[in-house]
Design an enzyme around this catalytic site. Sequence first.
Site, PDB file in Angstrom:
ATOM      1  N   GLU A 149       0.790  -1.242   0.000  1.00  0.00           N
ATOM      2  CA  GLU A 149       0.000   0.000   0.000  1.00  0.00           C
ATOM      3  C   GLU A 149       0.823   1.294   0.000  1.00  0.00           C
ATOM      4  OE1 GLU A 149      -2.834  -0.479   3.197  1.00  0.00           O
ATOM      5  OE2 GLU A 149      -3.477  -2.422   2.451  1.00  0.00           O
ATOM      6  N   ASN A 197       2.042  -5.240  -3.130  1.00  0.00           N
ATOM      7  CA  ASN A 197       0.656  -5.563  -2.782  1.00  0.00           C
ATOM      8  C   ASN A 197      -0.143  -4.288  -2.522  1.00  0.00           C
ATOM      9  OD1 ASN A 197      -1.104  -7.858  -2.038  1.00  0.00           O
ATOM     10  ND2 ASN A 197      -1.125  -6.947   0.008  1.00  0.00           N
ATOM     11  N   HIS A 233     -10.524  -6.668  -1.805  1.00  0.00           N
ATOM     12  CA  HIS A 233     -11.549  -6.584  -0.756  1.00  0.00           C
ATOM     13  C   HIS A 233     -12.775  -5.937  -1.412  1.00  0.00           C
ATOM     14  CE1 HIS A 233      -8.881  -7.765   2.463  1.00  0.00           C
ATOM     15  NE2 HIS A 233      -7.984  -6.894   2.040  1.00  0.00           N
ATOM     16  N   ASP A 267     -12.111 -11.006  -0.366  1.00  0.00           N
ATOM     17  CA  ASP A 267     -13.338 -11.228   0.405  1.00  0.00           C
ATOM     18  C   ASP A 267     -14.437 -10.355  -0.191  1.00  0.00           C
ATOM     19  OD1 ASP A 267     -12.619  -8.735   1.586  1.00  0.00           O
ATOM     20  OD2 ASP A 267     -11.991  -9.662   3.473  1.00  0.00           O
TER      21      ASP A 267
HETATM   22  O1  G3I Z   1      -4.019  -8.630  19.143  1.00  0.00           O
HETATM   23  C1  G3I Z   1      -4.730  -7.510  19.683  1.00  0.00           C
HETATM   24  C2  G3I Z   1      -5.487  -7.891  20.889  1.00  0.00           C
HETATM   25  O2  G3I Z   1      -4.563  -8.262  21.891  1.00  0.00           O
HETATM   26  C3  G3I Z   1      -6.349  -6.725  21.329  1.00  0.00           C
HETATM   27  O3  G3I Z   1      -7.130  -7.105  22.417  1.00  0.00           O
HETATM   28  C4  G3I Z   1      -7.245  -6.253  20.200  1.00  0.00           C
HETATM   29  C5  G3I Z   1      -8.065  -5.029  20.579  1.00  0.00           C
HETATM   30  O4  G3I Z   1      -8.402  -4.266  19.442  1.00  0.00           O
HETATM   31  O5  G3I Z   1      -6.441  -5.919  19.108  1.00  0.00           O
HETATM   32  C6  G3I Z   1      -5.671  -6.999  18.626  1.00  0.00           C
HETATM   33  O6  G3I Z   1      -4.923  -6.602  17.546  1.00  0.00           O
HETATM   34  C7  G3I Z   1      -5.606  -6.360  16.341  1.00  0.00           C
HETATM   35  C8  G3I Z   1      -5.070  -7.289  15.288  1.00  0.00           C
HETATM   36  O7  G3I Z   1      -5.669  -6.978  14.053  1.00  0.00           O
HETATM   37  C9  G3I Z   1      -5.335  -8.752  15.599  1.00  0.00           C
HETATM   38  O8  G3I Z   1      -6.714  -9.009  15.611  1.00  0.00           O
HETATM   39  C10 G3I Z   1      -5.368  -4.930  15.941  1.00  0.00           C
HETATM   40  O9  G3I Z   1      -6.002  -4.065  16.881  1.00  0.00           O
HETATM   41  C11 G3I Z   1      -5.923  -4.684  14.580  1.00  0.00           C
HETATM   42  O10 G3I Z   1      -5.541  -3.382  14.159  1.00  0.00           O
HETATM   43  C12 G3I Z   1      -5.361  -5.697  13.610  1.00  0.00           C
HETATM   44  O11 G3I Z   1      -5.957  -5.473  12.366  1.00  0.00           O
HETATM   45  C13 G3I Z   1      -5.364  -6.090  11.245  1.00  0.00           C
HETATM   46  C14 G3I Z   1      -4.996  -4.998  10.238  1.00  0.00           C
HETATM   47  O12 G3I Z   1      -4.571  -5.590   9.020  1.00  0.00           O
HETATM   48  C15 G3I Z   1      -3.856  -4.138  10.746  1.00  0.00           C
HETATM   49  O13 G3I Z   1      -2.666  -4.843  10.882  1.00  0.00           O
HETATM   50  C16 G3I Z   1      -6.387  -7.063  10.658  1.00  0.00           C
HETATM   51  O14 G3I Z   1      -6.521  -8.166  11.543  1.00  0.00           O
HETATM   52  C17 G3I Z   1      -5.910  -7.564   9.297  1.00  0.00           C
HETATM   53  O15 G3I Z   1      -6.933  -8.319   8.687  1.00  0.00           O
HETATM   54  C18 G3I Z   1      -5.563  -6.384   8.401  1.00  0.00           C
HETATM   55  O16 G3I Z   1      -5.077  -6.883   7.193  1.00  0.00           O
HETATM   56  C19 G3I Z   1      -4.841  -5.919   6.158  1.00  0.00           C
HETATM   57  C20 G3I Z   1      -3.638  -6.404   5.362  1.00  0.00           C
HETATM   58  O17 G3I Z   1      -2.545  -6.590   6.207  1.00  0.00           O
HETATM   59  C21 G3I Z   1      -3.301  -5.416   4.237  1.00  0.00           C
HETATM   60  N1  G3I Z   1      -4.454  -5.182   3.399  1.00  0.00           N
HETATM   61  C22 G3I Z   1      -5.683  -4.764   4.098  1.00  0.00           C
HETATM   62  C23 G3I Z   1      -6.029  -5.787   5.182  1.00  0.00           C
HETATM   63  C24 G3I Z   1      -7.310  -5.401   5.883  1.00  0.00           C
HETATM   64  O18 G3I Z   1      -7.160  -4.178   6.569  1.00  0.00           O
END
Ligand code: G3I
Length: 343
Positions: A149, A197, A233, A267
């Site tokens: 990105e 990506n 997405h 998705d």
């Molecule tokens: O692990 C913590 C947990 O301990 C805590 O209690 C909770 C509270 O919010 O947060 C948890 O972490 C989260 C993590 O996902 C695991 O679930 C983060 O807040 C959250 O920001 C994180 O989001 C991820 C996001 O990328 C940012 O890294 C999403 O799961 C993930 O699906 C998303 O993936 C991205 C790709 O990398 C790039 N393309 C877009 C895609 C969707 O946004």
Amino acid sequence: MTLLLATAFLALGVGAVESAPVSLRLAAAKHKMRIGTAVPVGALDDSPFTKLVATHFNVVEPENEMKIYGLTKGYREFDFTNADKIVAFAQKNKLEVRGHTLFWHLYPSQWLVQGNYNSSQLTEIAKHHVDTVLGHFKGKVREWDVLNEAFGNKGELVDSIWFNNPGIEASGNKYAYIEKMYRWAHEADPKARLYYNDFMCEMVNTKSDAMYAMAQDFIARKVPLHGIGFQCHFDMQFNQEVPLRSFQENLRRFKKIGMDIQITELDVRIPNNSSEMLQKQADLYHKVMKIAVAEGVSLVQLWGCTDKYSWVPRTFKDQGWALPWDDRYQPKPAVQAILDALK
Ligand code: G3I
């Protein structure tokens, strides 16, 4: 094999049809296509999840565990525990691993932000990150998103710690900082396939034009960029002739200049899970898969397989149900639609 197919029938929730290639990966293999899913480490303790993944997919990508915040705890302080768990699961089940992502301007680790590093320190950090991570996973991770990105919707390079705030030391052409990342990655693991990506670049538009220009430039100057990951997405707006035709044309132009093309985070989010809406969703999955087959997409990867762990409801108000299996692992019409597209 019999056991595998029997498991696949169960996972699909359909009656046994003798020797039909019911797993997604068997169906995709006929088109020399691999099929993957994002995996969050927390789901590895959930046996219906691991069974589903091991049955239907042949590639897994850690959803967050290979991001800088997933791999580091501080300056030169790495923790590979979670990423290694996913790699071990993959190896046990003979699945390949796709790495995501060495660099991304979003969600930087606190230590990185608070360090107030200057350009030269940041350059050292970035190179050390590439060497350490690719060194650690050498021979275990076949392909990497080196950068995620980096372009905005106007085709501009987005502001980031790596590009210009303060940016890693770089000079020359405007993709200089990106070029450095790919050259370092190639040096660190010459066998790894390296991808760029991004999202909202699925159609021919200003953003994908900018990516295309960069790919052409990198090809001309032998910068080791091997392919493009189109995240995909989607919502139901995409299920129209114009975007779908543009998507196909876009994939085709990147492939034509020699880029490997992959769908990396597919998705399809919907506003409710009525049977009518699930059919519409299945229809879009079907069309996307048909285009992927027609254009020689080498990997179609879903951003998860079950709604149970999907990022969508956490992010989009009043939308969800985006994946082919529901949160109780029941297959939706999308599963059969994908299989039909792979016939
Ligand atoms: O692990 C913590 C947990 O301990 C805590 O209690 C909770 C509270 O919010 O947060 C948890 O972490 C989260 C993590 O996902 C695991 O679930 C983060 O807040 C959250 O920001 C994180 O989001 C991820 C996001 O990328 C940012 O890294 C999403 O799961 C993930 O699906 C998303 O993936 C991205 C790709 O990398 C790039 N393309 C877009 C895609 C969707 O946004």
